[in-house]
Design a protein around this motif. Structure first.
Motif, short mmCIF file in Angstrom:
data_model
loop_
_atom_site.label_atom_id
_atom_site.label_comp_id
_atom_site.label_asym_id
_atom_site.label_seq_id
_atom_site.Cartn_x
_atom_site.Cartn_y
_atom_site.Cartn_z
N TYR A 29 41.07 34.21 45.36
CA TYR A 29 42.34 34.48 44.70
C TYR A 29 42.17 34.10 43.24
N THR A 41 47.13 39.11 42.60
CA THR A 41 46.65 40.48 42.36
C THR A 41 45.78 40.99 43.50
N THR A 42 45.18 40.06 44.25
CA THR A 42 44.29 40.46 45.34
C THR A 42 44.58 39.65 46.59
N SER A 43 44.28 40.21 47.75
CA SER A 43 44.31 39.44 48.99
C SER A 43 43.06 38.55 49.05
N SER A 44 43.09 37.53 49.90
CA SER A 44 41.98 36.59 49.94
C SER A 44 41.76 36.06 51.35
N VAL A 221 38.80 42.98 40.42
CA VAL A 221 39.94 43.22 41.33
C VAL A 221 39.63 44.37 42.27
N GLU A 222 39.10 45.46 41.73
CA GLU A 222 38.76 46.62 42.56
C GLU A 222 37.67 46.26 43.57
N SER A 224 36.99 43.35 44.75
CA SER A 224 37.44 42.33 45.69
C SER A 224 38.07 42.92 46.94
N ALA A 225 38.73 44.04 46.80
CA ALA A 225 39.32 44.69 47.97
C ALA A 225 38.23 45.12 48.95
N ASN A 250 31.30 37.60 45.55
CA ASN A 250 32.70 37.59 45.11
C ASN A 250 32.98 36.42 44.18
#
Length: 340
Positions: A29, A41-44, A221-222, A224-225, A250
């Motif tokens: 995160y 902004t991102t799931s973790s 961010v991209e 990380s998904a 990551n």
């Protein structure tokens, strides 16, 4: 102010004690889409660690001089540290319809502000104790939402083992849940503590600076998904090398976004780089070991429970002066005392 769906309010309970463990994110995160509500902004994905509990007691006793009394490890915090607790207590009071000021006493075994997720354990324990003392009956998802308002990563410390934090888009949709598989994949962490002092820049400030000035942040961010999907697939397949590899990439990618911020944000110490090289060398020698690093200089090593002591011993030999400890998966929030 956006709040989650209304909880059930029971008879007012004046005092409650709860505890929670820290967690370390495997898929990170880093960045807030909605800072006011701590929506990321991102799931973790994280692993809650045993032996890292913070124990917090909340008593709605009127406080002192019309203000909340806050004690952390026996001392009165000042500035931002105290303000965060008081703002959180105001949120609980608003939600529960309670007006009394309170005494909040928290004792932690985790070094504060050193990149070992002390705030995650602290606010998860505070959310549980404060909500129960105020007479709120929250399910796990709603407690996770509440804890998130104090510290984003606290949303995951509500749960033991592996936890998935759904980024969501607002307060109602941003929460964590338990992920089965920590026992099946035989996860453990070796913690390399290089520094226990406060960080040079808080995580919140560093996140904001990275989001607004780093040209690498959108790409992370991209990526990380995709990393999260890969990590969850690895857990389901019980594939530790696959999980370790994606988690290491990551984390190092996250720190790359900080180094590219303007001005650069560098949490690492020379010992951090030395530890990364040591872990890489162990892996090349056949030991299961992958690096992850949060906002701070300390290094965590993802490994198997069966070989964690072996990895720790090898790192002690190679890293003079570092404190190396083994952490197994730990449990989630625990209510220890509730009473009038």
């Amino acid at each position: 102010m956006t709040l989650s769906p209304s909880p059930v309010v029971t008879d007012h309970v004046a005092t409650a004690t709860a505890s929670a463990n820290s967690n370390i994110a495997l898929i990170k995160y880093w960045g807030k889409a909605d800072p006011a509500n701590q929506v990321p902004t991102t799931s973790s994905l994280s692993l809650t660690l045993g032996g890292t509990r913070t124990r917090t007691t909340v008593a709605f006793d009127g406080g002192a001089d019309g203000e909340d009394v806050v004690l952390i490890n026996g001392s009165v915090p000042w500035g931002t540290a105290r303000d965060r607790v008081v703002r959180f207590m105001d949120l609980v009071r608003e939600r529960a319809g309670v007006t009394e000021r309170a005494t909040v006493s928290s004792v932690s075994t985790v070094p504060l502000a050193a990149g070992l997720a002390s705030s995650a354990a602290g606010f998860a324990a505070l959310a549980a104790a404060a909500s129960r003392a105020a007479g709120l009956e929250l399910d796990d998802a709603d407690l996770s939402r509440l804890a998130r308002r104090g510290s984003g990563s606290a949303t995951r410390s509500v749960f033991g083992g592996l936890a998935l934090w759904h980024a969501g888009t607002d307060d109602a949709t941003s929460y964590a849940e338990a992920v089965p598989g920590a026992d099946d994949i035989d996860l453990a962490m070796v913690v390399i503590t290089l520094e226990t002092g406060c960080k040079s820049i808080s995580s919140s400030k560093a996140m904001q600076a990275t989001m607004t000035t780093s040209p690498l942040y959108p790409a992370w961010v991209e990526a990380s998904a995709a990393d999260l999907e890969e990590a969850l697939a690895a857990v389901e397949a019980r594939d530790l090398p696959r999980l370790g590899a994606v988690a290491e990439g990551n984390a190092l990618g996250m720190h790359a976004t900080m180094v590219a911020a303007r001005p650069a944000i560098v949490y690492w110490l020379p010992g951090t780089v030395e530890a990364i090289h040591a872990v890489t060398a162990l892996r090349e020698e056949g030991l299961p070991a992958w690096v992850t690093i949060d906002a701070g200089p300390n290094v965590k090593v993802i490994t198997s429970g069966a070989r964690a002591e072996e990895v720790a011993a090898a790192l002690r030999d190679r890293l003079a002066g570092a404190v190396v400890s083994v952490r197994r998966p730990g449990g989630g929030v625990r209510y220890e005392q509730v009473g009038q």
